[in-house]
Write an enzyme that holds these catalytic residues in place. Sequence first.
Site, PDB file in Angstrom:
ATOM      1  N   ARG A  56      26.056 -83.951 100.269  1.00 29.80           N
ATOM      2  CA  ARG A  56      26.607 -84.496  99.025  1.00 29.80           C
ATOM      3  C   ARG A  56      25.677 -84.318  97.839  1.00 29.80           C
ATOM      4  NH1 ARG A  56      28.346 -89.854 100.430  1.00 29.80           N
ATOM      5  NH2 ARG A  56      27.790 -89.154 102.509  1.00 29.80           N
ATOM      6  N   CYS A  92      52.223 -94.905  99.865  1.00 30.28           N
ATOM      7  CA  CYS A  92      52.886 -96.153 100.250  1.00 30.28           C
ATOM      8  C   CYS A  92      51.904 -97.073 100.954  1.00 30.28           C
ATOM      9  CB  CYS A  92      54.067 -95.842 101.158  1.00 30.28           C
ATOM     10  SG  CYS A  92      55.245 -94.758 100.377  1.00 30.28           S
TER      11      CYS A  92
HETATM   12  C1  LIG Z   1      26.661 -85.517 107.382  1.00 31.30           C
HETATM   13  C2  LIG Z   1      25.376 -84.913 107.804  1.00 31.30           C
HETATM   14  C3  LIG Z   1      24.507 -84.380 106.850  1.00 31.30           C
HETATM   15  C4  LIG Z   1      24.784 -84.435 105.366  1.00 31.30           C
HETATM   16  O1  LIG Z   1      24.855 -85.734 104.882  1.00 31.30           O
HETATM   17  P1  LIG Z   1      24.927 -85.946 103.290  1.00 31.30           P
HETATM   18  O2  LIG Z   1      25.042 -87.419 103.128  1.00 31.30           O
HETATM   19  O3  LIG Z   1      26.120 -85.225 102.801  1.00 31.30           O
HETATM   20  O4  LIG Z   1      23.667 -85.378 102.733  1.00 31.30           O
HETATM   21  C5  LIG Z   1      23.358 -83.774 107.302  1.00 31.30           C
HETATM   22  N1  LIG Z   1      23.059 -83.695 108.622  1.00 31.30           N
HETATM   23  C6  LIG Z   1      23.871 -84.218 109.571  1.00 31.30           C
HETATM   24  C7  LIG Z   1      23.502 -84.102 110.994  1.00 31.30           C
HETATM   25  C8  LIG Z   1      25.046 -84.846 109.199  1.00 31.30           C
HETATM   26  O5  LIG Z   1      25.839 -85.362 110.136  1.00 31.30           O
END
Ligand SMILES: *Cc1c(COP(=O)(O)O)cnc(C)c1O
Length: 488
Positions: A335, A411
């Site tokens: 993210r 809904c």
């Molecule tokens: C989801 C995930 C990420 C990324 O998480 P962010 O919050 O998007 O940075 C990285 N490594 C693993 C193993 C994840 O499951």
Amino acid sequence: MTTPTPASPLAPAWLPAPTDPDALDPKVWSAGTARADDGGLAVQGVSAAALAAEFGTPLLVMDEDDFRARARSFREGFDSTFRDLCGGADVYFAGKSMLTLSTARWAAEEGLRVDTASGGELAVALRAGVDPAHIGLHGNNKSVAELAAALDAGVGRIIVDSVDELVFLAAFAAERGQVAPVMLRLTPGVHAHTHDFIATAHEDQKFGLSLAPSSEGRDGGIAGVSPAAVAVRIALQADSIELLGVHCHIGSQIFEADGFGLAAERVLGFLAEVEAEHGVALPELDLGGGHGIAYTSVDEPRPAAEIAAALAADVRKAVERLGLTCPRISIEPGRAISGPAGLTLYTVGVTKTVDADAPDGSTASRRYVAVDGGMSDNPRPVLYDADYTAVLASRTSDAAPALSRVVGKHCESGDILVRDVWLPVDVTRGDLLAVPATGAYTHVMASNYNALTRPAVVAVREGEARVIIRRETVEDLLRREVDPQNPS
Ligand SMILES: *Cc1c(COP(=O)(O)O)cnc(C)c1O
């Protein structure tokens, strides 16, 4: 245009009435988002009104330059900070946050690698042309087909989640005459939350190999030995496994450095134990993702270089204390790269104002602003109680700000996109609203609830917008139907 607005007893404490609800807090908007001369929002010089007219709404708009700049800042920040200490760092873009052919290519072109979490994500990354050696495959329950696809593609690392999976993969790779490059996912007993973290010795969750000794020798384990240590013994003995190192991921939307630092310390401690027991210095350490972003003005994310510096200080302390050679570091931001680069444009339909009971016992008015999307294009508010913000995007307004709730068209009364936001009270049918920080976990989590078609995704760069995911049609939905009355 400053209109003094009385605070509402319905507004959460963190959301003061703004002097200007049209203002853009640079923390939550992509670097290329600004108000144009006519007051309307524009992304990289392309107006929201033009985007909506050409591509329709709801529309996920990705500021490609912003995505690329964030990717670069992680790569440069981490690689330079860890160069002397650990020989450098690799940044894996966590594909699951926003994986398309285009975003995978942007990440790869900026020198990032790509993490995938399923056979489907792996297929997208491969189709995008990402070097298989720069792809990681995650998952707590990978299918046989997914493991076969990863081995056939020659991915750089398979992140193994359990003793069960390791034993299976060792036999499976041996049977195929292949060697699987493996990282072991450890659960270091650190759970990071947005504003704090809890450290425990034991793990009660589906992911990973615990560092705590098992009380019994269950699941092929050994009483008194941690599942992580058992996995290392198995991996080092198997000719079909190349053990690269260890991995941990402590959570998501994390702002404090303490959680990452403590996890790194525990995992480095484990690497020191491995070296003492087996005489092997594992070359790689992946510290996961989860770096927080600003969804609203209360969130205070830190720049990548600062995150790297704080982490490097903790890693340096740990390797010096343990007498370890620092393994090469990798991280997996999702993210933090894709989230702030995206915004969603919606068209306003129905509005209404209700009398609502405030926590202080008084009654106050809340404006409901319904838009043409909802929980099907952004399920995060419903799933995680996530807060977002919004602005009027097609124009500015001198009208007073009203405490508003942006809702979708599904809904469900819980179909909320922005729980609390101050919008000009004259926001009305036909206006465009923009919700920032929607580049992550929206397109990839979208559904067809109520048979809504999923929005298009456009990328904007240097004054040009192009579709990277076309809008779904009702025909697309019907295409999966097997109609007993019309067998084809
Ligand atoms: C989801 C995930 C990420 C990324 O998480 P962010 O919050 O998007 O940075 C990285 N490594 C693993 C193993 C994840 O499951």
